[in-house]
Design a protein around this motif. Structure first.
Motif, PDB file in Angstrom:
ATOM      1  N   GLU A 203       0.961  -1.593  -0.136  1.00  0.00           N
ATOM      2  CA  GLU A 203      -0.001   0.098   0.216  1.00  0.00           C
ATOM      3  C   GLU A 203       0.571   1.318  -0.447  1.00  0.00           C
ATOM      4  N   ARG A 204       0.327   2.478  -0.969  1.00  0.00           N
ATOM      5  CA  ARG A 204       1.304   3.760  -0.649  1.00  0.00           C
ATOM      6  C   ARG A 204       0.797   4.362   0.134  1.00  0.00           C
TER       7      ARG A 204
ATOM      8  N   ASP B 182       6.000   7.794   0.386  1.00  0.00           N
ATOM      9  CA  ASP B 182       5.498   8.161  -0.527  1.00  0.00           C
ATOM     10  C   ASP B 182       6.425   9.717  -0.559  1.00  0.00           C
TER      11      ASP B 182
ATOM     12  N   PHE C 270       1.647   0.781 -14.049  1.00  0.00           N
ATOM     13  CA  PHE C 270       0.118   0.944 -13.627  1.00  0.00           C
ATOM     14  C   PHE C 270      -0.245   0.141 -14.354  1.00  0.00           C
TER      15      PHE C 270
ATOM     16  N   GLN D 219       0.749  -0.455 -10.164  1.00  0.00           N
ATOM     17  CA  GLN D 219      -0.062   0.213  -9.183  1.00  0.00           C
ATOM     18  C   GLN D 219      -1.449  -0.141 -10.075  1.00  0.00           C
TER      19      GLN D 219
ATOM     20  N   LEU E  23      -5.766   5.530 -10.486  1.00  0.00           N
ATOM     21  CA  LEU E  23      -7.127   6.404  -9.754  1.00  0.00           C
ATOM     22  C   LEU E  23      -8.281   6.410 -10.652  1.00  0.00           C
TER      23      LEU E  23
ATOM     24  N   GLN F  46     -14.060   2.801  -8.284  1.00  0.00           N
ATOM     25  CA  GLN F  46     -12.461   2.248  -7.937  1.00  0.00           C
ATOM     26  C   GLN F  46     -12.158   0.913  -7.720  1.00  0.00           C
TER      27      GLN F  46
ATOM     28  N   ASN G 182     -10.413  -2.439  -9.062  1.00  0.00           N
ATOM     29  CA  ASN G 182      -9.364  -2.819  -7.884  1.00  0.00           C
ATOM     30  C   ASN G 182      -9.129  -4.203  -8.519  1.00  0.00           C
TER      31      ASN G 182
ATOM     32  N   ASP H 177      -0.519  -2.928  -6.165  1.00  0.00           N
ATOM     33  CA  ASP H 177      -1.123  -1.599  -4.846  1.00  0.00           C
ATOM     34  C   ASP H 177      -2.377  -1.407  -5.151  1.00  0.00           C
TER      35      ASP H 177
ATOM     36  N   THR I 183      -5.355   1.124  -5.109  1.00  0.00           N
ATOM     37  CA  THR I 183      -5.736   1.860  -4.668  1.00  0.00           C
ATOM     38  C   THR I 183      -6.324   2.160  -4.099  1.00  0.00           C
ATOM     39  N   THR I 184      -6.347   2.899  -2.836  1.00  0.00           N
ATOM     40  CA  THR I 184      -7.902   3.785  -1.865  1.00  0.00           C
ATOM     41  C   THR I 184      -7.687   4.651  -2.531  1.00  0.00           C
TER      42      THR I 184
ATOM     43  N   SER J 181      -9.934  -1.209  -0.094  1.00  0.00           N
ATOM     44  CA  SER J 181      -9.304  -1.256  -0.748  1.00  0.00           C
ATOM     45  C   SER J 181      -8.292  -2.473  -0.541  1.00  0.00           C
TER      46      SER J 181
END
Length: 298
Positions: free
Chosen positions: A81-82, A109, A184, A216, A219, A226, A230, A246, A248-249, A257
Motif C-alpha cells: 500500500e502506498r 511516498d 500502472f 499500481q 485512480l 475504483q 481494483n 498496490d 489504489t485507495t 481496497s
C-alpha cells in the motif's frame, strides 16, 4: 427443479471440435451473409487489431510462449500500500493500519528523511517490506542499521500509458541495472494480463531475470468504480505475473481496497500455479502481438 429431458442423458465428457471454417459458416448465418472476419475485427485500448474469434489453430505456432511460461516457477505475490507522507503522524497511522490489515509492505511516498523515525514508529521493518519512493528512485529500509535509507534495488518508474507497446518499449529502452519496475495497470482485463506476461518474457529475452514488477491500480474519479477497477485490474495484474500490487485507495475506502487484495490472495489459490492463463487462445495471441510489436520498435 425439473430436469430438461434433452439434458438428462447428455454426455458432458466430450465436446465436438469446431474449427474456424465451421465457426465462420455459423457466424455468417447469424450476420445474414456478412463476412464475420470483417464485421467482428476490432481494435482494443492498446491500438492492437484483433479478430472476433480465435481457436487452437491460432496458437499452434506460439509454442515459445508455452515453453517459457510453463517453466517459470510459481511465486507468491505481495500486497503493498502506498502511503502519503505529508503528515508523518498520519503516515505512521496509515502505514500501521495497512500492515495490520494484511499488507506485506508499504511504499512511503517521498518522505523527508528527518520524518522517518516518526513514520516508522511501531513498525518492525524486519518482518515486512518498507520501501521509500521518490520522483527518481526507490529505496528500502536497511534491516541491519535501522532507519537509514539504503538502495533496495534501483527503480524504473513507468508513466501511466494506455498503449502497452509504448509502455514496454519504454521499459526496455530505459532499463539498465534496475531490479524494481513500478508501473500502472491497464483497465482492460485481458490487455493487462497480456502486458505483464509480455514484460516478463521481454525482460528475460534481454537477460534481465532477477527483477521485481510492481503494479499500481490507477485512480478512478468514482469511488464505486475504483472498487471494481481494483478487483479486475488487480486480478489481471496478478494473473499476468506481477510480484506485488498496490490496490489504489480512494478517499475513505482504504480497508475495502486492501481487502480486495486479501480476498484474491486468500481465496483464489492462483499463486499456486506458474502460468494461470497459459492455453487461453485470446491471451496467448494478445501476448504474442504485444511482444512482436515491441520487438519491431527495438
Amino acid at each position: 427443479m425439473h430436469q430438461n429431458k434433452n439434458l438428462k442423458n447428455l454426455d458432458l465428457s466430450t465436446f465436438p471440435h469446431i474449427n474456424k471454417d465451421e465457426w465462420i459458416k455459423y457466424a455468417e448465418k447469424q450476420l445474414k451473409g456478412a463476412n464475420p472476419n470483417d464485421e467482428l475485427r476490432w481494435e482494443n485500448d492498446g491500438k492492437l487489431k484483433l479478430e472476433g474469434y480465435y481457436d487452437y489453430s491460432d496458437v499452434s505456432d506460439l509454442k515459445y510462449l508455452e515453453n517459457f511460461f510453463g517453466n517459470l516457477p510459481a511465486h507468491k505475490w505481495k500486497l503493498y500500500e502506498r502511503v502519503l507522507t505529508d503528515d508523518p503522524k498520519v503516515a505512521n497511522s496509515n502505514a500501521l493500519n495497512a500492515l495490520m490489515g494484511g499488507c506485506d509492505g508499504v511504499i512511503l511516498d517521498n518522505p523527508m528523511s528527518d520524518d522517518l523515525n516518526i513514520i516508522l514508529e511501531g513498525i518492525n521493518h524486519e518482518i515486512c517490506d518498507v520501501n521509500v519512493i521518490s520522483a527518481h528512485s526507490l529505496s528500502g529500509i536497511n534491516k541491519l542499521t535501522g532507519f537509514e535509507l539504503s538502495p533496495a534495488g534501483n527503480c524504473l518508474q513507468l508513466l501511466e500509458e494506455k498503449n502497452p507497446v509504448v509502455q514496454l518499449a519504454e521499459a526496455l529502452d530505459k532499463i539498465t541495472n534496475e531490479t524494481f519496475i513500478y508501473r500502472f495497470a491497464h483497465t482492460d482485463f485481458f490487455l493487462e494480463i497480456a502486458t505483464v506476461r509480455s514484460l516478463r518474457y521481454l525482460l528475460d529475452l534481454k537477460g534481465i531475470r532477477e527483477i521485481h514488477i510492481h503494479t499500481q491500480i490507477p485512480l478512478h474519479t468514482s469511488y464505486e468504480q475504483q472498487w471494481f477497477l481494483n478487483t479486475t485490474g488487480g486480478l489481471a495484474s496478478i494473473l499476468g505475473g506481477s510480484h506485488s500490487v498496490d490496490f489504489t485507495t480512494a478517499t475513505g475506502d482504504a480497508r475495502i481496497s486492501r481487502n480486495v487484495g486479501n480476498l484474491i490472495r486468500e481465496e483464489s489459490g492462483i499463486e499456486e500455479y506458474n502460468d494461470q492463463c497459459g492455453g487461453s487462445y485470446y491471451i496467448e495471441v494478445l501476448t504474442h502481438k504485444i511482444i512482436q510489436k515491441v520487438s519491431e520498435r527495438a
